[in-house]
Structures are given as structure tokens and as C-alpha cells.
Design a protein around this motif. Structure first.
Motif, PDB file in Angstrom:
ATOM      1  N   PRO A 161       0.841  -1.213   0.000  1.00 35.22           N
ATOM      2  CA  PRO A 161       0.000   0.000   0.000  1.00 35.22           C
ATOM      3  C   PRO A 161       0.872   1.257   0.000  1.00 35.22           C
ATOM      4  O   PRO A 161       1.920   1.303   0.650  1.00 35.22           O
ATOM      5  N   ILE A 162       0.454   2.243  -0.753  1.00 32.73           N
ATOM      6  CA  ILE A 162       1.230   3.480  -0.887  1.00 32.73           C
ATOM      7  C   ILE A 162       1.113   4.300   0.387  1.00 32.73           C
ATOM      8  O   ILE A 162       0.023   4.527   0.904  1.00 32.73           O
ATOM      9  N   ARG A 163       2.249   4.748   0.893  1.00 34.81           N
ATOM     10  CA  ARG A 163       2.269   5.531   2.129  1.00 34.81           C
ATOM     11  C   ARG A 163       2.186   7.023   1.843  1.00 34.81           C
ATOM     12  O   ARG A 163       2.612   7.484   0.800  1.00 34.81           O
ATOM     13  N   GLY A 164       1.667   7.758   2.800  1.00 38.24           N
ATOM     14  CA  GLY A 164       1.636   9.212   2.701  1.00 38.24           C
ATOM     15  C   GLY A 164       0.300   9.737   2.191  1.00 38.24           C
ATOM     16  O   GLY A 164      -0.494   9.008   1.601  1.00 38.24           O
ATOM     17  N   GLN A 165       0.080  11.019   2.422  1.00 37.97           N
ATOM     18  CA  GLN A 165      -1.132  11.691   1.977  1.00 37.97           C
ATOM     19  C   GLN A 165      -0.989  12.134   0.519  1.00 37.97           C
ATOM     20  O   GLN A 165       0.124  12.310   0.014  1.00 37.97           O
ATOM     21  N   PHE A 166      -2.122  12.325  -0.133  1.00 37.69           N
ATOM     22  CA  PHE A 166      -2.087  12.795  -1.515  1.00 37.69           C
ATOM     23  C   PHE A 166      -1.411  14.162  -1.576  1.00 37.69           C
ATOM     24  O   PHE A 166      -1.697  15.057  -0.783  1.00 37.69           O
ATOM     25  N   ASN A 167      -0.505  14.322  -2.535  1.00 31.91           N
ATOM     26  CA  ASN A 167       0.255  15.567  -2.683  1.00 31.91           C
ATOM     27  C   ASN A 167      -0.462  16.481  -3.680  1.00 31.91           C
ATOM     28  O   ASN A 167      -0.219  16.417  -4.881  1.00 31.91           O
ATOM     29  N   TYR A 168      -1.347  17.324  -3.162  1.00 26.03           N
ATOM     30  CA  TYR A 168      -2.117  18.212  -4.033  1.00 26.03           C
ATOM     31  C   TYR A 168      -1.217  19.219  -4.741  1.00 26.03           C
ATOM     32  O   TYR A 168      -1.542  19.676  -5.843  1.00 26.03           O
ATOM     33  N   GLU A 169      -0.081  19.548  -4.126  1.00 28.66           N
ATOM     34  CA  GLU A 169       0.836  20.496  -4.754  1.00 28.66           C
ATOM     35  C   GLU A 169       1.392  19.935  -6.062  1.00 28.66           C
ATOM     36  O   GLU A 169       1.717  20.690  -6.979  1.00 28.66           O
ATOM     37  N   LEU A 170       1.479  18.612  -6.164  1.00 29.05           N
ATOM     38  CA  LEU A 170       2.002  18.017  -7.390  1.00 29.05           C
ATOM     39  C   LEU A 170       1.085  18.311  -8.576  1.00 29.05           C
ATOM     40  O   LEU A 170       1.564  18.515  -9.697  1.00 29.05           O
ATOM     41  N   ILE A 171      -0.209  18.336  -8.349  1.00 35.38           N
ATOM     42  CA  ILE A 171      -1.139  18.682  -9.422  1.00 35.38           C
ATOM     43  C   ILE A 171      -0.853  20.088  -9.921  1.00 35.38           C
ATOM     44  O   ILE A 171      -0.853  20.345 -11.137  1.00 35.38           O
ATOM     45  N   ASN A 172      -0.559  21.004  -8.996  1.00 31.70           N
ATOM     46  CA  ASN A 172      -0.208  22.371  -9.394  1.00 31.70           C
ATOM     47  C   ASN A 172       1.103  22.400 -10.173  1.00 31.70           C
ATOM     48  O   ASN A 172       1.265  23.193 -11.110  1.00 31.70           O
ATOM     49  N   GLU A 173       2.042  21.526  -9.779  1.00 31.53           N
ATOM     50  CA  GLU A 173       3.320  21.450 -10.501  1.00 31.53           C
ATOM     51  C   GLU A 173       3.096  20.970 -11.930  1.00 31.53           C
ATOM     52  O   GLU A 173       3.716  21.475 -12.875  1.00 31.53           O
ATOM     53  N   ILE A 174       2.211  19.992 -12.101  1.00 34.02           N
ATOM     54  CA  ILE A 174       1.917  19.496 -13.448  1.00 34.02           C
ATOM     55  C   ILE A 174       1.225  20.579 -14.269  1.00 34.02           C
ATOM     56  O   ILE A 174       1.503  20.745 -15.465  1.00 34.02           O
ATOM     57  N   LYS A 175       0.337  21.337 -13.637  1.00 35.49           N
ATOM     58  CA  LYS A 175      -0.327  22.440 -14.339  1.00 35.49           C
ATOM     59  C   LYS A 175       0.686  23.497 -14.784  1.00 35.49           C
ATOM     60  O   LYS A 175       0.588  24.045 -15.891  1.00 35.49           O
ATOM     61  N   ALA A 176       1.669  23.770 -13.937  1.00 42.37           N
ATOM     62  CA  ALA A 176       2.718  24.728 -14.307  1.00 42.37           C
ATOM     63  C   ALA A 176       3.543  24.195 -15.476  1.00 42.37           C
ATOM     64  O   ALA A 176       3.925  24.940 -16.389  1.00 42.37           O
ATOM     65  N   PHE A 177       3.823  22.913 -15.458  1.00 44.29           N
ATOM     66  CA  PHE A 177       4.527  22.249 -16.562  1.00 44.29           C
ATOM     67  C   PHE A 177       3.714  22.381 -17.848  1.00 44.29           C
ATOM     68  O   PHE A 177       4.252  22.664 -18.922  1.00 44.29           O
ATOM     69  N   ASP A 178       2.420  22.198 -17.727  1.00 39.26           N
ATOM     70  CA  ASP A 178       1.506  22.333 -18.866  1.00 39.26           C
ATOM     71  C   ASP A 178       1.585  23.737 -19.474  1.00 39.26           C
ATOM     72  O   ASP A 178       1.616  23.902 -20.699  1.00 39.26           O
ATOM     73  N   LYS A 179       1.639  24.753 -18.627  1.00 39.79           N
ATOM     74  CA  LYS A 179       1.693  26.140 -19.118  1.00 39.79           C
ATOM     75  C   LYS A 179       2.995  26.419 -19.872  1.00 39.79           C
ATOM     76  O   LYS A 179       3.002  27.144 -20.872  1.00 39.79           O
ATOM     77  N   VAL A 180       4.103  25.838 -19.396  1.00 40.67           N
ATOM     78  CA  VAL A 180       5.387  26.001 -20.091  1.00 40.67           C
ATOM     79  C   VAL A 180       5.310  25.396 -21.486  1.00 40.67           C
ATOM     80  O   VAL A 180       5.750  26.003 -22.478  1.00 40.67           O
ATOM     81  N   ILE A 181       4.746  24.200 -21.578  1.00 38.77           N
ATOM     82  CA  ILE A 181       4.625  23.517 -22.869  1.00 38.77           C
ATOM     83  C   ILE A 181       3.674  24.272 -23.787  1.00 38.77           C
ATOM     84  O   ILE A 181       3.932  24.432 -24.987  1.00 38.77           O
ATOM     85  N   GLU A 182       2.585  24.768 -23.226  1.00 35.51           N
ATOM     86  CA  GLU A 182       1.624  25.543 -24.010  1.00 35.51           C
ATOM     87  C   GLU A 182       2.269  26.813 -24.570  1.00 35.51           C
ATOM     88  O   GLU A 182       2.009  27.201 -25.717  1.00 35.51           O
ATOM     89  N   ALA A 183       3.124  27.450 -23.772  1.00 35.11           N
ATOM     90  CA  ALA A 183       3.819  28.659 -24.224  1.00 35.11           C
ATOM     91  C   ALA A 183       4.759  28.371 -25.389  1.00 35.11           C
ATOM     92  O   ALA A 183       5.084  29.264 -26.182  1.00 35.11           O
TER      93      ALA A 183
END
Length: 308
Positions: free
Chosen positions: A203-225
């Protein structure tokens, strides 16, 4: 009491010197020939492969789970499998690839499920090994969040310098060696090997990292640019192991679908039967590679950008 203090000081001085020597020793033959060392070649692919391109970013689920030649044939894009290992951490892998992306690149991001929980997105032992033995320039990409994970990896890295087997490398037996990659960055070395047994995932340990979703969104914006597009997908994964982490996988799916990111497929679609697995829950046999690649091509073809 004085003798005790003197002995204690001597112990720590000797241990400190030994530790320093261990850290500073050159990379062992096993480390020099590890698949991690191939990162310099993958960086070269990112710099020199011509457009139009499709770049795959993630851990070993892509290394051992993709047939880029088939992607090229079906989609008419030049593929680059830039993936390496889960312990690089997703944040580092995204940050590191950004300077090497080109205008119009299509990027497919395929994190392992563990990346979404706790601090696993910030790397581990493999990242430390890369920075120390292969690419010290990578230190410039690090964030403060990486530091605790790298510190935890120091004892293992130190011990590796004093392990006998690290100095006697047998290429022909190594399915995780630098030699396993083809010209696209896929591992095809294991395609003709028999499936190996492996334990199911814990079983995966730790709480869901919501900040990672924001990191992926930031990555998306770089690629979109850059005039490109980002697609997030799921790893090809042993279906029996998926049952063990069903709750966490469900949370990953829920958060990704609510993110506004472009998502390919779903976890069940990329669940693989036992005869499609090689030696780990994310490592596919040739049969699994073919299925996962075909599914990705189908999902990518459903997007209008591939019909232009």
C-alpha cells in the motif's frame, strides 16, 4: 571519563574521514554502467531529434513499457522516450526536461502512482546517484524540497562504494544497464527474456500531494507557451497490484480528472494481466509493451491535434 571522550572523538573523526572518502570515491563500474548513466544520451536526443516530436516523461513504466518505433509509424511524430526511474522524482524530471523542449513538442507525462503521495515526487536514491556519479550539473535544477530525500539517500550511496559486487560488472546479466536502450530511449533488451516473478506492491504511504497537481499544471503552461501540448496518462501496471492500491489509484484518477489537464485513458484501461508483466509492477513484457503502446496510440489518435 576522559578516556571515553577521547575514544569517542577518535571514533567520529575516523568515521568522518571514512565517510568523506567513500562519498568522494569515483563512481563504481556498476554505477557507470547503470541505466541511470544513459541520461546523458537521452538529453542528447532531446537536443538533436528534429520536430515534429512526441516526448515521453516519467519513470521506468515508460522505459520498460513503450515501443517508440510503433509510435513513430502510427503517429508520424519523432518519439523521444526521456523516462528513466521513479526515484528521480516527477518534479525533477519535469524541471530537467523543460530547457530541452522545442516549439510544438507533444509531451506525454506518465507518473507512477507513488509519485502522487507523500514526498516521493521529490526523488530518492537514484536522483542522488545521478547527481554524484553522472551529471553534477543537475544540482542546479534542485529545489529545497529535494534536500530531505537526498539526505536520506546518502547512507545507501556511501555503502555502495564498499560493496564488492559494485566493482565486478556483468553486462550480459544486467537488465538495468546502460546498454538496454534503443535509439529512441526505450528498453528493448528484455523483450526476448522470460517473465520473472515479482512481489505485489505494498500500500502506498503518505497523503495525496495536491501540490504536485499544481506542478503538473505549471509544466503544462510552459509547454503551451512553446506551442505544444501536454497529455497526462497512467502507467501500465500489474492488475493484481492495482487492487492493493485501489483506493489511492482512485484518488489519483479523481484529482486528475478535476484538474483540467488533458488526460489519456484511465487506470483500468492500462491494467495489465500477469502474462504481460516482466519483473516489476510497472515493467512490461513484450506482450505488455505492445498492448500499452497500442492503447496509447489509440488514446492519442482521439485528440484532434494528431489528425492535422
Amino acid at each position: 571519563m576522559r578516556k571515553f571522550i577521547v575514544k569517542t572523538v577518535i571514533f567520529f573523526v575516523v568515521f568522518g574521514l571514512l565517510f568523506f572518502v567513500g562519498i568522494m570515491l569515483p563512481a563504481t563500474p556498476a554505477s557507470k554502467n547503470n541505466m541511470i548513466a544513459y541520461k546523458t544520451e537521452k538529453d542528447s536526443l532531446l537536443m538533436h531529434v528534429a520536430t515534429p516530436r512526441i516526448v515521453f516523461v516519467g519513470g521506468s513504466n515508460l522505459v520498460f513499457g513503450l515501443d517508440s518505433e510503433k509510435v513513430k509509424s502510427e503517429l508520424g511524430l519523432n518519439p523521444i522516450n526521456a523516462a528513466l526511474a521513479i526515484n528521480f522524482g516527477l518534479v525533477y524530471m519535469m524541471d530537467d526536461v523543460i530547457p530541452r523542449l522545442k516549439e510544438g513538442d507533444i509531451v506525454v507525462l506518465a507518473p507512477e502512482y507513488q509519485h502522487y503521495f507523500g514526498k516521493q515526487a521529490y526523488g530518492g536514491n537514484d536522483l542522488l546517484r545521478l547527481l554524484m556519479d553522472v551529471q553534477p550539473s543537475g544540482f542546479s535544477v534542485l529545489r529545497k524540497e529535494h534536500i530531505p530525500n537526498l539526505i536520506k539517500g546518502i547512507p545507501i550511496y556511501f555503502q555502495s562504494k564498499f560493496i564488492y559486487s559494485q566493482y565486478f560488472y556483468e553486462k550480459e546479466k544486467d537488465v538495468y544497464g546502460r546498454h538496454i536502450f534503443n535509439e529512441y530511449g526505450d528498453s528493448n533488451f528484455h523483450w526476448n527474456l522470460e517473465t520473472r516473478g515479482f512481489p505485489e506492491v505494498h500500500p502506498i504511504r503518505g497523503q495525496f500531494n495536491y501540490e504536485l497537481i499544481n506542478e503538473i499544471k505549471a509544466f503544462d503552461k510552459v509547454i503551451e507557451a512553446l506551442g505544444g501540448s501536454l497529455f497526462v496518462t497512467y502507467p501500465g501496471c500489474d492488475m493484481h497490484s492495482l487492487e492493493t492500491i485501489k483506493a489511492q489509484v482512485g484518488q489519483v484518477k479523481k484529482e486528475l480528472e478535476a484538474s483540467g489537464l488533458q488526460i489519456l485513458g484511465d487506470p483500468d484501461r492500462y491494467a495489465m494481466e500477469s502474462d504481460m508483466m516482466f519483473d516489476q509492477i510497472y515493467h512490461l513484457s513484450k506482450k505488455g509493451v505492445d498492448r500499452r503502446t497500442n492503447l496509447l496510440i489509440e488514446d492519442l489518435n482521439q485528440n484532434k491535434i494528431f489528425s492535422q
